[in-house]
Design a protein around this motif. Structure first.
Motif, PDB file in Angstrom:
ATOM      1  N   LEU A  44       5.263  -5.414  -2.618  1.00 24.53           N
ATOM      2  CA  LEU A  44       4.443  -4.346  -3.187  1.00 24.53           C
ATOM      3  C   LEU A  44       4.246  -3.181  -2.212  1.00 24.53           C
ATOM      4  CD1 LEU A  44       2.654  -3.363  -5.536  1.00 24.53           C
ATOM      5  CD2 LEU A  44       0.793  -4.783  -4.621  1.00 24.53           C
ATOM      6  N   MET A  45       4.467  -3.420  -0.934  1.00 27.56           N
ATOM      7  CA  MET A  45       4.179  -2.391   0.078  1.00 27.56           C
ATOM      8  C   MET A  45       4.961  -1.088  -0.106  1.00 27.56           C
ATOM      9  SD  MET A  45       3.593  -4.646   3.524  1.00 27.56           S
ATOM     10  CE  MET A  45       2.245  -5.837   3.575  1.00 27.56           C
ATOM     11  N   PRO A  46       6.226  -1.102  -0.535  1.00 26.68           N
ATOM     12  CA  PRO A  46       6.908   0.177  -0.760  1.00 26.68           C
ATOM     13  C   PRO A  46       6.227   1.049  -1.816  1.00 26.68           C
ATOM     14  CG  PRO A  46       8.510  -1.590  -0.599  1.00 26.68           C
ATOM     15  CD  PRO A  46       7.164  -2.239  -0.669  1.00 26.68           C
ATOM     16  N   ARG A  47       5.490   0.418  -2.722  1.00 26.49           N
ATOM     17  CA  ARG A  47       4.790   1.174  -3.774  1.00 26.49           C
ATOM     18  C   ARG A  47       3.446   1.705  -3.300  1.00 26.49           C
ATOM     19  NH1 ARG A  47       5.225  -1.689  -9.674  1.00 26.49           N
ATOM     20  NH2 ARG A  47       7.407  -2.392  -9.603  1.00 26.49           N
ATOM     21  N   ALA A  48       2.692   0.877  -2.580  1.00 22.25           N
ATOM     22  CA  ALA A  48       1.306   1.223  -2.271  1.00 22.25           C
ATOM     23  C   ALA A  48       1.010   1.266  -0.783  1.00 22.25           C
ATOM     24  CB  ALA A  48       0.357   0.228  -2.953  1.00 22.25           C
TER      25      ALA A  48
END
Length: 313
Positions: free
Chosen positions: A61-65
């Motif tokens: 999820l880190m690439p998004r948020a």
């Protein structure tokens, strides 16, 4: 933090050096002498799997948020679920009670922020291995036995092996974040134990989670902004919150009702291995033979430290 209750909390935390404090805060448990049944052991292992695979989803999820955005989503959504389920009472507590639960929430927020910063930079198995040194050091300090130095040396050997003799093989910033997260984990354990004695059931955990969420919201908003409100991102954030906080807390709470705390602590020593497996299966982070040996040394040191503390008692 110099009173007798604090000293007792440190000693209790040392006996369960690598327990997840979320369970301790909800249901402080002493060590029993009965041989544990397979059911509670399976619950603990399932909780560990849930935590580490939740961490793997968080990395995705880190690439998004961003790392800070993921922390915010995890704590905010977990707090919402826990507050809705627990409906904690907020009246009737003194200043010391609130100081303890706020310190617990701050330690929770700090640990998560630092760990996700580490997981964004180094493999998940390495991050958890370095992080677990915090509770291990706490156990060694609480034990005050010469044999504890053996376990500390074994853990140090594992860390040096993992780093290849220097943290340049890993991202040095990521390694530093993981070590700092371990220090916060040690504080988290101490304040978890104190919170568990001051607040009934999971009330203290729910309140601490809410305070931790409040602390991280400005950081998450600054990094991710409106991306935090994208439905698919919120959905994945909810999955992380459930897998990394709500579900393992529930499983561990059930397990601790039938499982001696020292046995629970030893089982939780397997976290680095579970994290490495999750990193391999979900994130395709392969481990070398050297990395696997390093993680095994840290696990052995954690188990030895817990067993030594139990033997002392």
């Amino acid at each position: 933090m110099n009173d007798a209750r604090t000293d007792s909390a440190v000693r209790g935390a040392g006996a369960s050096a690598v327990t997840l404090p979320e369970a301790a805060a909800a249901h402080p448990s002493g060590g029993g002498r009965r041989r544990p049944a397979l059911g509670p052991v399976a619950l603990v292992v399932a909780g560990g799997l849930s935590v580490q695979f939740g961490s793997a989803v968080a990395v995705l999820l880190m690439p998004r948020a961003g790392a800070l955005g993921v922390v915010t989503l995890r704590l905010v959504l977990a707090a919402v679920v826990l507050l809705a389920v627990c409906r904690p009472r907020v009246r009737g507590y003194g200043r010391a009670d609130w100081g303890t639960v706020l310190a617990f929430g701050a330690a929770m927020a700090g640990m998560n922020v630092l760990f996700y910063q580490a997981a964004d930079r180094i493999p998940l198995g390495a991050a958890v291995t370095l992080e677990v040194l915090g509770p291990l050091v706490l156990s060694v300090i609480a034990s005050r036995r010469l044999v504890s130095l053996v376990w500390a040396g074994l853990a140090l050997a594992g860390v040096l092996l993992l780093s290849g003799g220097g943290f340049d093989r890993l991202d040095p910033v990521g390694a530093a974040f993981a070590l700092a997260a371990g220090a916060m984990w040690a504080a988290y354990i101490v304040f978890s134990a104190r919170t568990g004695r001051r607040f009934p059931q999971a009330d203290g955990l729910a309140l601490a989670m809410a305070f931790g969420a409040v602390l991280t919201v400005p950081l998450g908003v600054a990094e991710a902004g409106a991306k935090l409100l994208v439905p698919s991102t919120v959905g994945l954030g909810l999955a992380v919150a459930l897998m990394s906080s709500v579900l393992p807390y529930t499983l561990e709470l059930l397990a601790l009702r039938r499982l001696p705390a020292p046995t629970f602590a030893v089982l939780m020593s397997l976290e680095p291995a579970i994290a490495a497996t999750a990193g391999f299966l979900v994130l395709h982070q392969a481990l070398s033979v050297t990395d696997a040996l390093a993680i095994a040394l840290v696990i052995a040191a954690s188990m030895g430290a817990v067993r030594s503390q139990v033997a002392k008692k």
